[in-house]
Motif scaffolding. Structure first.
Motif, PDB file in Angstrom:
ATOM      1  N   MET A 108       4.179  -1.835   6.364  1.00 10.93           N
ATOM      2  CA  MET A 108       3.533  -0.785   7.150  1.00 10.93           C
ATOM      3  C   MET A 108       2.184  -0.458   6.523  1.00 10.93           C
ATOM      4  SD  MET A 108       6.323   2.019   8.397  1.00 10.93           S
ATOM      5  CE  MET A 108       6.227   2.942   6.878  1.00 10.93           C
ATOM      6  N   ALA A 109       1.282   0.074   7.331  1.00  7.66           N
ATOM      7  CA  ALA A 109      -0.022   0.486   6.818  1.00  7.66           C
ATOM      8  C   ALA A 109      -0.528   1.683   7.601  1.00  7.66           C
ATOM      9  CB  ALA A 109      -1.028  -0.658   6.906  1.00  7.66           C
ATOM     10  N   CYS A 110      -1.207   2.576   6.900  1.00 11.27           N
ATOM     11  CA  CYS A 110      -1.837   3.718   7.564  1.00 11.27           C
ATOM     12  C   CYS A 110      -3.147   3.277   8.215  1.00 11.27           C
ATOM     13  CB  CYS A 110      -2.078   4.843   6.553  1.00 11.27           C
ATOM     14  SG  CYS A 110      -3.446   4.494   5.414  1.00 11.27           S
ATOM     15  N   THR A 111      -3.896   4.212   8.760  1.00 10.84           N
ATOM     16  CA  THR A 111      -5.130   3.893   9.473  1.00 10.84           C
ATOM     17  C   THR A 111      -6.191   3.293   8.548  1.00 10.84           C
ATOM     18  OG1 THR A 111      -4.720   5.642  11.080  1.00 10.84           O
ATOM     19  CG2 THR A 111      -6.990   4.887  10.849  1.00 10.84           C
ATOM     20  N   GLY A 112      -6.341   3.853   7.361  1.00 11.48           N
ATOM     21  CA  GLY A 112      -7.280   3.306   6.393  1.00 11.48           C
ATOM     22  C   GLY A 112      -8.730   3.650   6.665  1.00 11.48           C
ATOM     23  N   ILE A 113      -9.606   3.052   5.861  1.00 13.40           N
ATOM     24  CA  ILE A 113     -11.013   3.440   5.843  1.00 13.40           C
ATOM     25  C   ILE A 113     -11.749   3.073   7.139  1.00 13.40           C
ATOM     26  CG2 ILE A 113     -11.988   1.313   4.867  1.00 13.40           C
ATOM     27  CD1 ILE A 113     -13.615   3.145   2.968  1.00 13.40           C
ATOM     28  N   GLU A 114     -11.168   2.231   7.945  1.00 15.59           N
ATOM     29  CA  GLU A 114     -11.825   1.859   9.204  1.00 15.59           C
ATOM     30  C   GLU A 114     -12.125   3.087  10.055  1.00 15.59           C
ATOM     31  OE1 GLU A 114     -11.112  -1.149  13.013  1.00 15.59           O
ATOM     32  OE2 GLU A 114      -9.475  -0.755  11.601  1.00 15.59           O
ATOM     33  N   PHE A 115     -11.192   4.046  10.078  1.00 19.95           N
ATOM     34  CA  PHE A 115     -11.374   5.224  10.914  1.00 19.95           C
ATOM     35  C   PHE A 115     -11.120   6.552  10.202  1.00 19.95           C
ATOM     36  CE2 PHE A 115      -9.972   1.957  14.107  1.00 19.95           C
ATOM     37  CZ  PHE A 115     -11.184   1.852  14.772  1.00 19.95           C
ATOM     38  N   CYS A 116     -10.371   6.554   9.105  1.00 21.25           N
ATOM     39  CA  CYS A 116      -9.918   7.815   8.502  1.00 21.25           C
ATOM     40  C   CYS A 116     -10.932   8.351   7.495  1.00 21.25           C
ATOM     41  CB  CYS A 116      -8.569   7.607   7.822  1.00 21.25           C
ATOM     42  SG  CYS A 116      -7.953   9.113   7.014  1.00 21.25           S
ATOM     43  N   LYS A 117     -11.252   9.641   7.610  1.00 21.04           N
ATOM     44  CA  LYS A 117     -12.239  10.258   6.728  1.00 21.04           C
ATOM     45  C   LYS A 117     -11.693  10.502   5.324  1.00 21.04           C
ATOM     46  CE  LYS A 117     -12.849  13.654   9.534  1.00 21.04           C
ATOM     47  NZ  LYS A 117     -13.313  14.938  10.084  1.00 21.04           N
TER      48      LYS A 117
ATOM     49  N   GLU B 288      10.954 -18.792   1.714  1.00 21.11           N
ATOM     50  CA  GLU B 288      12.405 -18.743   1.527  1.00 21.11           C
ATOM     51  C   GLU B 288      12.913 -17.327   1.255  1.00 21.11           C
ATOM     52  OE1 GLU B 288      10.709 -18.599  -2.523  1.00 21.11           O
ATOM     53  OE2 GLU B 288      10.216 -19.659  -0.649  1.00 21.11           O
ATOM     54  N   PHE B 289      12.005 -16.375   1.048  1.00 19.04           N
ATOM     55  CA  PHE B 289      12.427 -15.008   0.715  1.00 19.04           C
ATOM     56  C   PHE B 289      13.095 -14.387   1.941  1.00 19.04           C
ATOM     57  CE2 PHE B 289      12.123 -10.507  -0.098  1.00 19.04           C
ATOM     58  CZ  PHE B 289      12.292 -10.400  -1.476  1.00 19.04           C
ATOM     59  N   ASP B 290      14.327 -13.939   1.795  1.00 21.12           N
ATOM     60  CA  ASP B 290      15.052 -13.414   2.960  1.00 21.12           C
ATOM     61  C   ASP B 290      15.750 -12.089   2.670  1.00 21.12           C
ATOM     62  OD1 ASP B 290      17.039 -14.276   1.272  1.00 21.12           O
ATOM     63  OD2 ASP B 290      18.046 -15.559   2.752  1.00 21.12           O
ATOM     64  N   GLU B 291      15.295 -11.371   1.637  1.00 23.45           N
ATOM     65  CA  GLU B 291      15.875 -10.074   1.303  1.00 23.45           C
ATOM     66  C   GLU B 291      15.115  -8.952   2.017  1.00 23.45           C
ATOM     67  OE1 GLU B 291      18.566  -9.486  -0.684  1.00 23.45           O
ATOM     68  OE2 GLU B 291      18.787 -11.660  -0.642  1.00 23.45           O
ATOM     69  N   PRO B 292      15.787  -7.843   2.340  1.00 23.49           N
ATOM     70  CA  PRO B 292      15.054  -6.691   2.876  1.00 23.49           C
ATOM     71  C   PRO B 292      14.023  -6.211   1.861  1.00 23.49           C
ATOM     72  CG  PRO B 292      17.421  -6.423   3.191  1.00 23.49           C
ATOM     73  CD  PRO B 292      17.244  -7.603   2.291  1.00 23.49           C
ATOM     74  N   ILE B 293      12.815  -5.997   2.320  1.00 32.69           N
ATOM     75  CA  ILE B 293      11.730  -5.548   1.433  1.00 32.69           C
ATOM     76  C   ILE B 293      10.785  -4.675   2.240  1.00 32.69           C
ATOM     77  CG2 ILE B 293      10.225  -7.546   1.870  1.00 32.69           C
ATOM     78  CD1 ILE B 293      10.723  -6.048  -1.605  1.00 32.69           C
ATOM     79  N   THR B 294      10.349  -3.567   1.668  1.00 38.69           N
ATOM     80  CA  THR B 294       9.361  -2.722   2.334  1.00 38.69           C
ATOM     81  C   THR B 294       8.091  -2.701   1.493  1.00 38.69           C
ATOM     82  OG1 THR B 294      10.343  -0.757   1.290  1.00 38.69           O
ATOM     83  CG2 THR B 294      11.008  -1.268   3.543  1.00 38.69           C
ATOM     84  N   ILE B 295       6.958  -2.940   2.156  1.00 36.49           N
ATOM     85  CA  ILE B 295       5.652  -2.934   1.519  1.00 36.49           C
ATOM     86  C   ILE B 295       4.780  -1.974   2.310  1.00 36.49           C
ATOM     87  CG2 ILE B 295       3.668  -4.308   0.796  1.00 36.49           C
ATOM     88  CD1 ILE B 295       5.502  -6.786   0.911  1.00 36.49           C
ATOM     89  N   ASN B 296       4.493  -0.826   1.731  1.00 39.19           N
ATOM     90  CA  ASN B 296       3.768   0.229   2.444  1.00 39.19           C
ATOM     91  C   ASN B 296       2.399   0.408   1.833  1.00 39.19           C
ATOM     92  OD1 ASN B 296       6.277   0.407   3.564  1.00 39.19           O
ATOM     93  ND2 ASN B 296       6.505   2.614   3.303  1.00 39.19           N
ATOM     94  N   ILE B 297       1.361   0.341   2.676  1.00 41.51           N
ATOM     95  CA  ILE B 297      -0.029   0.342   2.217  1.00 41.51           C
ATOM     96  C   ILE B 297      -0.720   1.605   2.715  1.00 41.51           C
ATOM     97  CG2 ILE B 297      -2.181  -0.948   2.177  1.00 41.51           C
ATOM     98  CD1 ILE B 297      -0.564  -3.439   2.982  1.00 41.51           C
ATOM     99  N   ASN B 298      -1.273   2.366   1.763  1.00 38.15           N
ATOM    100  CA  ASN B 298      -1.934   3.614   2.099  1.00 38.15           C
ATOM    101  C   ASN B 298      -3.380   3.594   1.629  1.00 38.15           C
ATOM    102  OD1 ASN B 298      -0.349   6.078   3.267  1.00 38.15           O
ATOM    103  ND2 ASN B 298      -2.098   6.937   2.193  1.00 38.15           N
ATOM    104  N   GLY B 299      -4.272   4.154   2.415  1.00 37.29           N
ATOM    105  CA  GLY B 299      -5.684   4.125   2.087  1.00 37.29           C
ATOM    106  C   GLY B 299      -6.149   5.215   1.153  1.00 37.29           C
ATOM    107  N   CYS B 300      -5.275   6.171   0.814  1.00 33.01           N
ATOM    108  CA  CYS B 300      -5.630   7.291  -0.056  1.00 33.01           C
ATOM    109  C   CYS B 300      -4.343   7.838  -0.660  1.00 33.01           C
ATOM    110  CB  CYS B 300      -6.367   8.369   0.749  1.00 33.01           C
ATOM    111  SG  CYS B 300      -5.295   9.392   1.784  1.00 33.01           S
ATOM    112  N   PRO B 301      -4.388   8.914  -1.452  1.00 35.02           N
ATOM    113  CA  PRO B 301      -3.152   9.440  -2.055  1.00 35.02           C
ATOM    114  C   PRO B 301      -2.233  10.214  -1.119  1.00 35.02           C
ATOM    115  CG  PRO B 301      -5.087   9.981  -3.394  1.00 35.02           C
ATOM    116  CD  PRO B 301      -5.590   9.500  -2.073  1.00 35.02           C
TER     117      PRO B 301
END
Length: 565
Positions: free
Chosen positions: A429-438, A461-474
């Motif tokens: 998942m990813a938030c809006t980021g610097i493209e639009f967010c102040k 070959e990786f088949d395990e559940p994994i979550t990778i969350n990307i945020n543009g700020c804190p």
């Protein structure tokens, strides 16, 4: 002139008397606004700005907008100014708001419970194409977000949305925001209870109601009767979680005080069981406590989680019962261990009526208006008139007959909407980021999409559940602290000493009954260019070192710091 008497050696200096202004809690008589946000809310209810948008601003243009409306009250109708192009992340915290503001808006369409008809989705897509340069992101709160909106077009957008039963009312601002709901409410075979009637009643009673339109800050809520615990209930201000009571039958377990951002806290159980018909009253009690007792002095403490942390669950429940409900709540059981490892409802699943629902994944929630219109057309062509958005930036088509399933899956996959998705497409998942967010410091959406492609190529070959969350700020809009791999955007130094976009890494966060925040390894930061290499490296170490059946989060908790770098 008389001599000044000597102070006894034992005397303590007298402190200057001062009037303590408290935390700005209305319930204890602190009504004087203690910051600019509280002042503009007192000056005029945010709901009233709609009239000015329709009669003044949309006719006279961006430059006619009052600053307190522009950066304050317009949020009550789902509008934020977006970031002016070309401003790098190093200037985010330095420039004044008017220097960051573009003359275009983000507009958020609230979709309570994630429930959409194909007609509504088609209108959302058409608005995107005509007014938003094709933009339309699926958020992790089941909404759709547009960009590039002109103030001149807002009244017409509202007219079209409201004609099909949609709204932007209180999609942002210090208000009761969208109510998350199970995206398979009313159709799942294993559902404990359908919370949809409660969502409808809460909408009717509380959304757009001036009695609840001036809260200390935003108020997030969730209602789900799914045993998959599919609405991230642990990080909402109030959440109702489906449970079976041994005497009273199916109902909801009550949670309060969750939230992330820069001071994350998990929600706590009040130990109370709530019947479906009582959910709106209890919701009203909790939001009433927040309105009346919530801290309004400092914005960074103006969330319910701080009040819950100070009071504790016992006092919170007592105040809720005594002052807001006028009755005792029934003690109840905690939710059971979630069913399954994924909670996004991706794939093909049988409904309780014998038909099927089909969940699919775009890349990090990024779609566009043309794609949304095609999704509506594809769903209708396969006999469906209903869809749902999820709290994982995904979407579901409901009510598909068995003989239509394979054709629908093929049609969605042809649009690059994966039904049979890799763990990386499914879990990133990813938030809006610097493209639009102040508020953002780094780019997120494109980086998340490219990371998916790289990981699918490098570790197929990786088949395990994994979550990778990307945020543009804190601020954690993408829930970085509760991801297996959470990436908090910041500026870092590369090997040559240059300041570049990068991420602080959180490892091993989780939601569910084993909910917890990710581990921060000392000095673990990666540049944006190094990100695919780092994630590949840590995933391969997990594969090498894991014990039988061990999940990624459990491995990171025991792994050495060296193994995590």
């Amino acid at each position: 002139m008389p001599a000044t008497p000597e102070k006894p050696a034992s005397a303590t200096p007298r402190r200057k008397a001062s009037r303590h202004r408290g935390e700005g809690q209305w319930a204890v008589g602190h009504f004087t606004p203690l910051n600019g946000n509280e002042q503009f809310k007192k000056d005029d209810d945010g709901l009233n700005v709609r009239t000015r948008i329709e009669t003044i601003y949309s006719k006279r243009g961006f430059d006619s907008i009052d600053p307190n409306d522009l950066r304050g009250r317009m949020r009550w109708w789902g509008l934020y100014t977006q970031r002016k192009p070309g401003i790098d992340g190093g200037k985010t915290a330095i420039l004044e708001p008017e220097e960051l503001d573009d003359e275009f808006f983000m507009l958020r369409v609230r979709i309570d419970g994630g429930r959409l008809t194909t007609e509504q989705l088609r209108v959302i897509g058409e608005i995107s194409e005509e007014f938003a340069r094709g933009t339309a992101d699926l958020t992790d709160r089941q909404n759709v977000q547009y960009h590039w909106i002109r103030i001149e077009d807002v009244p017409e957008i509202w007219r079209r949305l409201e004609a099909v039963g949609l709204s932007t009312t209180e999609a942002c601002g210090d208000t009761p925001r969208v109510i998350l709901g199970s995206p398979v409410a009313g159709i799942a075979e294993n559902e404990i209870i359908d919370g949809s009637p409660a969502i409808d009643e809460i909408q009717r009673r509380f959304i757009g109601n001036p009695e609840f339109s001036n809260l200390p800050r935003k108020f997030k809520s969730a209602i789900s009767g799914s045993p998959q615990l599919d609405v991230a209930h642990e990080i909402n201000d109030v959440a109702f979680v489906g449970v079976h009571h041994p005497e009273h039958g199916p109902g909801f377990d009550l949670w309060v005080g969750g939230g992330l951002s820069t001071n994350p806290k998990l929600g706590v159980r009040l130990g109370a069981w709530v019947a479906l018909e009582d959910v709106p009253d209890v919701y009203g009690g909790v939001i009433g406590i927040f309105r009346d007792y919530g801290y309004r002095r400092l914005r960074n403490r103006a969330r319910l989680k701080f009040l819950v942390a100070d009071w504790g669950p016992e006092k919170f429940r007592q105040v809720l019962q005594d002052e807001y409900l006028g009755r005792e709540l029934i003690d109840g059981p905690a939710p059971e261990q979630p069913a399954g490892t994924w909670r996004d409802h991706l794939g093909v699943h049988r409904q309780k009526d014998g038909r099927f629902y089909v969940g699919f994944a775009p890349r990090v929630g990024r779609v566009d208006g043309a794609t949304l219109t095609k999704i509506a057309e594809v769903a209708e062509a396969h006999g469906s008139g209903r869809l749902r958005t999820t709290a994982e930036q995904k979407m579901i088509v409901l009510d598909i007959e068995q003989e239509q399933v394979d054709s629908l899956v093929s049609a969605l996959e042809a649009l690059d909407l994966k039904v049979n998705a890799s763990p990386f497409r499914r879990g990133t998942m990813a938030c809006t980021g610097i493209e639009f967010c102040k508020l953002a410091i780094v780019e997120t959406k494109a980086r998340g999409a490219s990371l998916i492609d790289e990981l699918e190529r490098r570790v197929p070959e990786f088949d395990e559940p994994i979550t990778i969350n990307i945020n543009g700020c804190p601020n954690a809009c993408a829930r970085i602290q509760v991801a297996d791999i959470g990436l908090k955007g910041q500026l870092v130094l590369d090997d040559d000493g240059n300041q570049v976009e990068g991420y602080q890494v959180h490892l091993g966060g989780a939601l569910g009954l084993d909910a917890g925040f990710g581990r921060k390894v000392r000095g673990l930061k990666v540049t944006a260019d190094e990100l695919p290499d780092y994630v590949e490296r840590v995933l391969k170490r997990f594969q090498e070192q894991r014990e039988d059946g061990e999940r990624f989060a459990a491995w990171t908790a025991r792994a050495s710091e060296e193994a995590l770098k």
